[in-house]
Design a protein around this motif. Structure first.
Motif, short mmCIF file in Angstrom:
data_model
loop_
_atom_site.label_atom_id
_atom_site.label_comp_id
_atom_site.label_asym_id
_atom_site.label_seq_id
_atom_site.Cartn_x
_atom_site.Cartn_y
_atom_site.Cartn_z
N THR A 106 0.82 -1.21 0.00
CA THR A 106 0.00 0.00 0.00
C THR A 106 0.86 1.26 0.00
O THR A 106 0.34 2.37 -0.19
N TYR A 130 -13.93 2.34 4.05
CA TYR A 130 -12.62 2.65 3.47
C TYR A 130 -11.88 1.40 3.00
O TYR A 130 -11.36 1.36 1.88
N SER A 131 -11.83 0.38 3.83
CA SER A 131 -11.03 -0.81 3.50
C SER A 131 -11.74 -1.76 2.54
O SER A 131 -11.13 -2.73 2.08
#
Length: 577
Positions: free
Chosen positions: A83, A221-222
């Motif tokens: 990420t 979000y994830s």
């Protein structure tokens, strides 16, 4: 991201070095820090002897990528958090390592630094986002989405994955406070021909924002990684691709499948950089108010140092705090746009110095003072650097300052065809220094967001090759900030924020294909005449300085109380040379 939230400050945690640019490479028997010339001094001061400083850009020093591929044993397996690495870098690095003796790049699910950090790691911010009113943005978020979609056909894509936080904030006309100095928030977005999805934690949305986002899907979000993985099957079947920006993470592209993604410039990058008339006017207005804060600051500072016992009593942090107080008192000010660089004497030679209370220096009227600061306003973002001397500068300090000023003026006065790159213009700012064999180790200018990140692309002025493909267009912003730095002695930088605007020329060699451009400085802060060797300036340069100072006086003085320290300081400092 150049700036990160406290929970993501892994490099400072593991090494002590907190500059905005750097990469740590840790092996079983060594630890190396790669950074550029802006941070050589700072990195050496902040790191202990466990670390080897790799001075990027100097002869014989590899990049961190070259170090991994060429300087480690063949067959090395390199672990990385996917990420935190762009897809382009991840793919290239993996291919190179694979080709060298069965080496490999391995995506690690749990960041190893986070494991060491443990319970001491700060939590991820959960502050509410808020609406950036169209009276400041100049365009609704739905119109922006329509413009993004209009480009899909020419880009041969069915959609866009948006990962850059400033691009998400711009697209949805939302702002946040998850990262210090940058009004952005943690989120991803997916824009397709049929839907728009904002991936953001539900706790960050209030009823006003939910209403603002009517017609737009919101997901946790994830959730984006799993949903991109699910989407990959339909992309394979339809033989279509999504576009991901060049800085999209390796993790995002891996979730979609590399064959289903076209990694290229995000169209939002350019759309965001071209400010509309509302944003341009906002930049002009916020810089006038910012100029009032700066006049009050330097008027106060000069009085404190010369007449109120501030010499060798006030510290770099003391005066930076005062500047923040004065800036926050201005209309529409939300906060700072970056941590103020308040540096005296040799600290000024540390290009991106950040003073810390307790270890900061005391101001000395016999030493140069460099102040690089900026504010976030609802109608724009400011970034300004001024160098002052409150005593008697040496002949050498005045010579260096004047040559920096000559470079600044040369760039400011440039007239050039639309589409000219900042790479081509950069030598204008360096030539007066080059004549003496001097230079500076940083770019000459960067774009500035509109109530967004203080550093914005794709445009810039400097020696980076990527600036060749980011020619200037009307509506862009750019800073003009040449400098000169003598280690252990002083630093000089003169920085104005400018608008890129159309200008009239007697002839038009372009045949109407874009015409000609120039820079309009919007920063409204005097340049100290005491530091200028006027004999080094030609008549045109003196005229530029007097006209600039008259503009500063005309715009800023009405905002100051007549007779105040700031008013009297501004009046004196803007008088003709």
């Amino acid at each position: 991201s150049e700036y990160v939230a406290a929970c993501d400050e892994r490099r400072p945690f593991i090494s002590g070095f907190d500059g905005s640019a750097g990469c740590a490479v840790i092996t079983l028997d060594s630890a190396s820090m790669f950074t550029d010339g802006r941070y050589f001094l700072q990195a050496r001061q902040q790191m202990d002897d466990n670390w080897t400083l790799m001075k990027r850009g100097l002869p014989g020093v590899p990049t961190w990528q070259e170090y991994l591929t060429d300087h480690l044993p063949a067959g090395t397996r390199v672990g990385i958090d996917p990420t935190l690495l762009s897809s382009a870098e991840g793919t290239s690095l993996k291919e190179t390592l694979n080709a060298r003796g069965n080496g490999d790049l391995v995506a690690i699910e749990e960041n190893l630094v986070d494991i060491v950090w443990g319970s001491q790691r700060p939590p991820r911010p959960q502050d509410k986002v808020f609406i950036h009113d169209v009276k400041y943005a100049g365009e609704s978020h739905m119109d922006k989405i329509t413009r993004v979609r209009a480009g899909f056909e020419s880009l041969d894509t069915d959609g866009l994955v948006v990962a850059a936080l400033d691009e998400i904030a711009w697209l949805f006309n939302l702002r946040g406070s998850d990262i210090d100095y940058n009004p952005v928030f943690f989120a991803y977005a997916l824009v397709t021909k049929a839907d728009v999805t904002l991936y953001i934690d539900d706790a960050k949305l209030d009823s006003n924002v939910r209403s603002h986002l009517q017609g737009i899907k919101t997901r946790p979000y994830s959730a984006i990684f799993g949903e991109l993985d699910e989407l990959s099957a339909s992309l394979v079947q339809s033989k279509r691709k999504l576009l991901a920006g060049q800085n999209a993470s390796w993790a995002l592209v891996k979730a979609l499948g590399e064959d289903n993604v076209k990694v290229d410039k995000s169209p939002i990058t350019m759309l965001k950089s071209l400010k509309n008339s509302t944003e341009l006017d906002g930049m002009r207005q916020c810089h006038i108010r910012d100029g009032a804060a700066m006049a009050n600051y330097f008027g106060w500072l000069e009085h404190e140092l010369l007449f109120n016992g501030g010499h060798l009593r006030l510290s770099e942090v003391d005066v930076a705090d005062k500047l923040e107080e004065l800036r926050r008192a201005q209309k529409h000010c939300v906060g700072l746009s970056f941590d103020t660089i308040s540096s005296v004497g040799p600290n000024g030679a540390i290009i991106h110095y950040s003073p810390k209370r307790g270890s900061d220096a005391l101001l000395d009227v016999n030493k140069m003072y460099l102040c690089d600061s900026g504010g976030q306003y609802l109608d724009g973002t400011t970034d300004v650097t001024r160098t002052y001397h409150f005593g008697t500068p040496s002949a050498w300090e005045r010579e260096c300052f004047t040559r920096v000023l000559k470079g600044h003026i040369a760039l400011d006065r440039a007239v050039f065809p639309s589409g000219t790159s900042g790479y081509a213009l950069d030598p204008l700012a360096r030539l007066p220094l080059w004549e003496l064999g001097l230079d500076y180790r940083h770019g000459t200018g960067h774009g500035v967001g509109s109530f967004l990140n203080v550093h914005e692309g794709p445009q810039g002025v400097g020696m980076r090759m990527n600036y060749l493909s980011a020619g200037f267009q009307h509506g862009m912003t750019i800073t003009n900030e040449p400098g000169y730095y003598e280690d252990g002695s002083f630093g000089i930088r003169i920085e104005n924020t400018c608008l890129v605007v159309k200008t009239e020329t007697k002839f038009d060699y372009t045949g109407g294909a874009g015409g000609y451009l120039t820079f309009e400085p919007v920063t409204m802060v005097p340049i100290q005449k005491k530091l200028i060797r006027s004999g080094l300036l030609n008549e045109d340069e003196k005229k530029w300085l007097d006209e600039y100072h008259q503009k500063v006086w005309d715009n800023v003085s009405p905002l100051l109380d007549e007779g105040s320290l700031g008013y009297e300081w501004l009046k004196r400092e803007t008088s003709p040379i």
